[in-house]
Design a protein around this motif. Structure first.
Motif, PDB file in Angstrom:
ATOM      1  N   TRP A  65       0.841  -1.204   0.000  1.00 41.27           N
ATOM      2  CA  TRP A  65       0.000   0.000   0.000  1.00 41.27           C
ATOM      3  C   TRP A  65       0.876   1.254   0.000  1.00 41.27           C
ATOM      4  N   ASN A  82     -15.863   1.775  -3.755  1.00 43.40           N
ATOM      5  CA  ASN A  82     -15.526   0.904  -4.878  1.00 43.40           C
ATOM      6  C   ASN A  82     -14.476   1.640  -5.695  1.00 43.40           C
ATOM      7  N   THR A  83     -13.211   1.315  -5.462  1.00 46.37           N
ATOM      8  CA  THR A  83     -12.115   2.086  -6.057  1.00 46.37           C
ATOM      9  C   THR A  83     -12.092   1.997  -7.583  1.00 46.37           C
ATOM     10  N   VAL A  92      -5.443   3.272  -6.509  1.00 49.51           N
ATOM     11  CA  VAL A  92      -4.831   3.365  -5.174  1.00 49.51           C
ATOM     12  C   VAL A  92      -3.327   3.593  -5.319  1.00 49.51           C
ATOM     13  N   TYR A 113      -9.567   1.487   0.951  1.00 47.38           N
ATOM     14  CA  TYR A 113      -8.894   0.275   0.454  1.00 47.38           C
ATOM     15  C   TYR A 113      -8.071  -0.375   1.578  1.00 47.38           C
ATOM     16  N   ASN A 134     -10.319   7.108  -1.012  1.00 46.96           N
ATOM     17  CA  ASN A 134     -10.179   5.819  -1.694  1.00 46.96           C
ATOM     18  C   ASN A 134      -9.063   4.966  -1.107  1.00 46.96           C
ATOM     19  N   LYS A 188     -18.159   1.494   2.007  1.00 49.70           N
ATOM     20  CA  LYS A 188     -16.886   1.042   1.451  1.00 49.70           C
ATOM     21  C   LYS A 188     -16.785   1.619   0.039  1.00 49.70           C
ATOM     22  N   GLU A 210     -10.719  -3.118   2.361  1.00 50.54           N
ATOM     23  CA  GLU A 210     -10.327  -4.155   1.400  1.00 50.54           C
ATOM     24  C   GLU A 210      -9.233  -5.039   1.998  1.00 50.54           C
ATOM     25  N   ASP A 234      -4.541  -2.520  -7.209  1.00 51.65           N
ATOM     26  CA  ASP A 234      -5.433  -1.445  -7.660  1.00 51.65           C
ATOM     27  C   ASP A 234      -4.616  -0.254  -8.170  1.00 51.65           C
ATOM     28  N   THR A 265      -0.131  -2.304  -4.885  1.00 51.85           N
ATOM     29  CA  THR A 265      -1.310  -3.142  -4.662  1.00 51.85           C
ATOM     30  C   THR A 265      -1.862  -3.607  -6.019  1.00 51.85           C
TER      31      THR A 265
END
Length: 436
Positions: A330, A412-413, A340, A364, A360, A410, A368, A337, A335
């Motif tokens: 991260w 949704n990225t 992100v 995450y 976001n 939550k 997540e 994503d 990651t």
């Protein structure tokens, strides 16, 4: 005839690093024959925290040095000396009081754990005849006008905002007088360098969305530019979810965070703009964001140190993890994503991230990856130029589902990236050769 007693006021600057609209400065000047000021680069704030992050990393350290240099110049224009030390206030304040026969100390009132512990250590060492005057000076709506009992602050922002807007007025700014030149002290001190604070000098990439310098002068310049030169404030509500460039948002947060500008100054400038060019949803929305900033401070006043607890203000007993591998992915933007990742790389390289990005990456991290949200909050504390303890921990609790969000959402990225970066402009800017 009895000679008037000579009083010396010492203004101890904390996160109120400005000369305009500064109640501590105003009180000291009005109540004392002499006034001087001090700022401490407290070594504690440049050490590693429990998670291995420097509490203040290089970006905020540089911004702070620029801010103090500007404050020193602005105070000198009022014939007030600012002394600076790379030392803790509990070590040095008592000696300064003795050396300059200080009768009154004026400072901004803080209430979070580390600051109150520092206060206790100072008071133990100070003679009882030195008065210690603290004032709330970081709000849009002053606490005295909002509540006599902080436990009654609503847990939902909308209820707080509506009552405030209906019943409470924003106070006028405090005007500061210039003193005569014989008020200046003969002593001069050096402002610490980045190297003194344990960092190498560095340059922030030109593509940063926050290329600004620290200090009140820069804050007022930005205010004037954003409101009156470009009139970008009139479009703020449409652009505020942007990701690229300097003007998608006001960028006031870094100066607000260390008190280089007051929320009241911004408010009254908006009113000036509205009187001249008309009010719209965008001008109101800047005030709306300032009320959010106040709200997190009131939540912190209501719940005290609960804002730092894993269960947050709701005492939620969720299962959190602290897998170092996931935390590192991260942090380094590795990651699964790409949205992100782009935001995390921007933060790592510049000390800045958009509001949209923050929501976001925090979601995450907590929802997540199910990682202990306090680790993410501590990383933000270390890196963000505009770190503010109340907003940072308030927002992290909110996103992690242990704070003021009754819906426990939550993000949704993937959908967020499609909505706010559909042409990949932001991701291309920061991921460069990694994906493209």
């Amino acid at each position: 005839m009895q000679e008037q007693q000579k009083n010396t006021g010492l203004v101890w600057f904390r996160n109120n690093l400005r000369v305009n609209d500064n109640i501590s400065l105003k009180k000291s000047i009005e109540n004392n024959n002499k006034t001087f000021a001090v700022y401490f680069f407290d070594p504690k704030l440049f050490q590693e925290d429990a998670y291995g992050f420097k509490k203040t990393a290089k970006f905020r350290a540089k911004f702070l040095i620029e801010t103090i240099a500007d404050l020193q110049r602005n105070l000198a224009n009022l014939n007030i000396t600012l002394l600076t030390y790379f030392d803790s206030p509990e070590n040095k304040l008592q000696k300064l009081c003795k050396e300059y026969a200080v009768t009154d100390i004026y400072t901004q009132k803080e209430w979070t754990k580390e600051e109150t512990e520092t206060n206790k250590k100072i008071r133990k060492k100070l003679p009882s005849d030195i008065s210690f005057v603290e004032d709330y000076d970081q709000f849009l709506y002053h606490p005295n006008t909002v509540s006599k009992d902080f436990s009654k602050i609503p847990n939902v922002f909308t209820a707080f905002r509506k009552k405030l807007e209906k019943t409470v007025a924003v106070q006028e700014e405090n005007n500061i007088s210039k003193l005569s030149s014989d008020n200046l002290l003969e002593i001069k001190t050096e402002i610490p360098t980045l190297e003194n604070l344990g960092f190498s000098d560095f340059k922030i990439p030109n593509k940063t969305a926050f290329p600004f310098l620290g200090g009140e002068s820069e804050a007022l310049k930005r205010l004037d530019n954003y409101f009156f030169e470009t009139k970008k404030v009139a479009f703020y509500k449409k652009t505020r979810n942007g990701l690229v460039g300097t003007d998608y948002s006001t960028k006031f947060s870094a100066w607000l965070a260390n008190g280089s500008i007051s929320a009241k100054t911004i408010y009254w400038k908006i009113k000036e703009f509205e009187n001249e060019f008309g009010a719209n949803q965008s001008t109101y929305w800047v005030i709306f964001e300032l009320i959010w900033r106040d709200y997190f401070k009131y939540i912190s006043l209501k719940y005290n140190n609960k804002i730092f607890k894993i269960g947050g203000i709701l005492d939620k007993d969720y299962q959190w993890y602290n897998y170092q591998k996931d935390i590192n992915k991260w942090i380094y933007g590795e990651t699964k994503d790409d949205f992100v990742n782009a935001n995390m790389i921007e933060l790592k390289k510049t000390g800045w991230m958009s509001n949209r990005g923050r929501q976001n990456v925090a979601s995450y991290f907590a929802k997540e990856l199910l990682l202990d949200w306090r680790i993410g909050a501590a990383y933000f504390e270390s890196l963000l130029i505009d770190y503010d303890v109340h907003s940072n921990y308030g927002n992290w609790m909110y996103v992690a589902g242990v704070g003021n969000d009754p819906r426990d959402r939550k993000f949704n990225t993937k959908l967020q990236a499609e909505r706010y970066d559909s042409k990949y402009k932001f991701r291309k800017l920061w991921l460069e050769k990694t994906l493209f």
